[in-house]
Design a protein around this motif. Structure first.
Motif, PDB file in Angstrom:
ATOM      1  N   TYR A 280       0.957  -1.217  -0.031  1.00  0.00           N
ATOM      2  CA  TYR A 280      -0.174  -0.145  -0.075  1.00  0.00           C
ATOM      3  C   TYR A 280       1.120   1.146   0.031  1.00  0.00           C
ATOM      4  O   TYR A 280       1.692   1.379   0.806  1.00  0.00           O
ATOM      5  N   ARG A 281       0.578   2.324  -0.980  1.00  0.00           N
ATOM      6  CA  ARG A 281       1.191   3.425  -0.872  1.00  0.00           C
ATOM      7  C   ARG A 281       0.737   4.348   0.166  1.00  0.00           C
ATOM      8  O   ARG A 281      -0.514   5.046   0.011  1.00  0.00           O
ATOM      9  N   TYR A 282       1.519   4.439   1.504  1.00  0.00           N
ATOM     10  CA  TYR A 282       0.777   5.519   2.486  1.00  0.00           C
ATOM     11  C   TYR A 282       0.983   6.609   1.975  1.00  0.00           C
ATOM     12  O   TYR A 282       1.686   7.253   1.438  1.00  0.00           O
ATOM     13  N   PRO A 283      -0.024   7.607   2.728  1.00  0.00           N
ATOM     14  CA  PRO A 283      -0.114   9.213   2.368  1.00  0.00           C
ATOM     15  C   PRO A 283       1.276   9.633   2.976  1.00  0.00           C
ATOM     16  O   PRO A 283       1.470   9.129   4.218  1.00  0.00           O
ATOM     17  N   ALA A 284       1.651  10.735   2.550  1.00  0.00           N
ATOM     18  CA  ALA A 284       2.835  11.400   3.543  1.00  0.00           C
ATOM     19  C   ALA A 284       2.219  12.299   4.579  1.00  0.00           C
ATOM     20  O   ALA A 284       1.337  12.880   4.417  1.00  0.00           O
ATOM     21  N   ARG A 285       2.650  11.715   5.694  1.00  0.00           N
ATOM     22  CA  ARG A 285       2.262  12.338   6.972  1.00  0.00           C
ATOM     23  C   ARG A 285       3.585  12.677   7.751  1.00  0.00           C
ATOM     24  O   ARG A 285       4.036  11.900   8.626  1.00  0.00           O
ATOM     25  N   PRO A 286       4.055  14.103   7.637  1.00  0.00           N
ATOM     26  CA  PRO A 286       5.268  14.259   8.161  1.00  0.00           C
ATOM     27  C   PRO A 286       5.287  14.355   9.703  1.00  0.00           C
ATOM     28  O   PRO A 286       4.287  14.746  10.360  1.00  0.00           O
ATOM     29  N   LEU A 287       6.193  13.622  10.279  1.00  0.00           N
ATOM     30  CA  LEU A 287       6.155  13.361  11.705  1.00  0.00           C
ATOM     31  C   LEU A 287       7.145  14.250  12.561  1.00  0.00           C
ATOM     32  O   LEU A 287       6.676  14.806  13.456  1.00  0.00           O
ATOM     33  N   LEU A 288       8.231  14.498  11.833  1.00  0.00           N
ATOM     34  CA  LEU A 288       9.268  15.205  12.552  1.00  0.00           C
ATOM     35  C   LEU A 288       9.756  16.689  11.762  1.00  0.00           C
ATOM     36  O   LEU A 288       9.519  16.562  10.561  1.00  0.00           O
ATOM     37  N   GLY A 289       9.791  17.671  12.567  1.00  0.00           N
ATOM     38  CA  GLY A 289      10.207  18.841  11.863  1.00  0.00           C
ATOM     39  C   GLY A 289      10.405  20.131  12.589  1.00  0.00           C
ATOM     40  O   GLY A 289      10.425  19.859  14.034  1.00  0.00           O
ATOM     41  N   ILE A 290      10.770  21.086  12.149  1.00  0.00           N
ATOM     42  CA  ILE A 290      11.038  22.199  13.207  1.00  0.00           C
ATOM     43  C   ILE A 290      10.291  23.510  12.727  1.00  0.00           C
ATOM     44  O   ILE A 290      10.386  23.746  11.645  1.00  0.00           O
ATOM     45  N   THR A 291       9.762  24.067  13.484  1.00  0.00           N
ATOM     46  CA  THR A 291       8.880  25.382  13.618  1.00  0.00           C
ATOM     47  C   THR A 291       9.675  26.813  13.961  1.00  0.00           C
ATOM     48  O   THR A 291      10.778  26.513  14.560  1.00  0.00           O
ATOM     49  N   GLU A 292       9.134  27.771  13.352  1.00  0.00           N
ATOM     50  CA  GLU A 292       9.652  28.966  13.699  1.00  0.00           C
ATOM     51  C   GLU A 292       9.646  28.967  15.290  1.00  0.00           C
ATOM     52  O   GLU A 292      10.541  29.693  15.787  1.00  0.00           O
ATOM     53  N   ALA A 293       8.591  28.760  15.978  1.00  0.00           N
ATOM     54  CA  ALA A 293       8.188  28.885  17.226  1.00  0.00           C
ATOM     55  C   ALA A 293       9.343  27.984  17.972  1.00  0.00           C
ATOM     56  O   ALA A 293       9.892  28.296  18.794  1.00  0.00           O
ATOM     57  N   GLN A 294       9.751  26.847  17.392  1.00  0.00           N
ATOM     58  CA  GLN A 294      10.748  25.730  18.103  1.00  0.00           C
ATOM     59  C   GLN A 294      12.103  26.531  18.079  1.00  0.00           C
ATOM     60  O   GLN A 294      12.955  26.516  18.772  1.00  0.00           O
ATOM     61  N   MET A 295      12.297  27.384  16.747  1.00  0.00           N
ATOM     62  CA  MET A 295      13.724  27.752  16.665  1.00  0.00           C
ATOM     63  C   MET A 295      13.786  29.122  17.779  1.00  0.00           C
ATOM     64  O   MET A 295      14.758  29.365  18.100  1.00  0.00           O
ATOM     65  N   ALA A 296      12.728  29.533  17.975  1.00  0.00           N
ATOM     66  CA  ALA A 296      12.701  30.884  18.732  1.00  0.00           C
ATOM     67  C   ALA A 296      12.891  30.394  20.268  1.00  0.00           C
ATOM     68  O   ALA A 296      13.798  30.931  21.131  1.00  0.00           O
ATOM     69  N   ARG A 297      12.228  29.123  20.615  1.00  0.00           N
ATOM     70  CA  ARG A 297      12.330  28.406  21.809  1.00  0.00           C
ATOM     71  C   ARG A 297      14.136  27.941  21.996  1.00  0.00           C
ATOM     72  O   ARG A 297      14.512  28.164  22.914  1.00  0.00           O
ATOM     73  N   ILE A 298      14.591  27.588  20.856  1.00  0.00           N
ATOM     74  CA  ILE A 298      15.954  27.008  21.115  1.00  0.00           C
ATOM     75  C   ILE A 298      17.012  28.163  21.146  1.00  0.00           C
ATOM     76  O   ILE A 298      17.783  28.384  22.234  1.00  0.00           O
ATOM     77  N   GLN A 299      16.451  29.445  20.717  1.00  0.00           N
ATOM     78  CA  GLN A 299      17.397  30.486  20.941  1.00  0.00           C
ATOM     79  C   GLN A 299      17.143  30.987  22.480  1.00  0.00           C
ATOM     80  O   GLN A 299      18.161  31.312  23.056  1.00  0.00           O
ATOM     81  N   GLU A 300      16.029  30.835  23.016  1.00  0.00           N
ATOM     82  CA  GLU A 300      15.890  31.323  24.474  1.00  0.00           C
ATOM     83  C   GLU A 300      16.569  30.098  25.429  1.00  0.00           C
ATOM     84  O   GLU A 300      17.098  30.596  26.431  1.00  0.00           O
TER      85      GLU A 300
END
Length: 155
Positions: free
Chosen positions: A127-147
């Motif tokens: 079966y070809r599964y639909p793409a469901r991205p599980l991991l990633g980094i958002t702008e909010a997370q990048m701001a949190r990393i800076q903090e």
């Protein structure tokens, strides 16, 4: 990726001043924070950027199994076990913060993240599964990393 390079350019001179142990501790803290954010998006059944995943294909057997116990409410969320710390490891090294799926969970996550074709069960149909991205980094997370970095450096 441009945002990550910009973040790396900002962090590199600051991190060069830390000892190896301090960098490891900071990387571990960053990895745990990223893990928590990605687990929250998986729990909400959405990509890290906030778009909803394509719903699971209807399956009469899955719906009927345990329906009495669930009072026939909607089906269970996807990837309940994949988001457990046992399968999604957060690790801090001296030069990087690592967030990865391990073992068999890695293959399952890769298939779903990229929307690849896989066997439904061993020896069964593919079966070809639909793409469901599980991991990633958002702008909010990048701001949190800076903090996190700034708070770590100000100690």
């Amino acid at each position: 990726m441009d945002d990550l390079q910009r973040l790396e350019g900002w962090l590199s001179p600051l991190l060069a001043k830390l000892t190896d142990a301090e960098r490891r501790g900071l990387a571990r803290e960053v990895a745990r924070d990223l893990r928590a954010g990605n687990v929250a998006s998986m729990r909400a059944q959405q990509t890290p950027d906030g778009t909803q995943w394509e719903p699971r294909k209807p399956n009469a057997l899955r719906e009927a199994r345990g329906a009495v116990r669930r009072n026939a409410k909607k089906s269970a969320p996807m990837f309940q076990k994949l988001r457990a710390a046992k399968h999604l490891k957060a690790q801090g090294l001296t030069d990087e913060a690592v967030l990865q799926f391990v073992g068999r969970a890695d293959r399952i996550a890769r298939v779903h993240h990229f929307g690849l074709e896989d066997r439904v069960k061993p020896g069964g149909p593919t079966y070809r599964y639909p793409a469901r991205p599980l991991l990633g980094i958002t702008e909010a997370q990048m701001a949190r990393i800076q903090e996190l970095v700034l708070s770590h450096l100000s100690r």
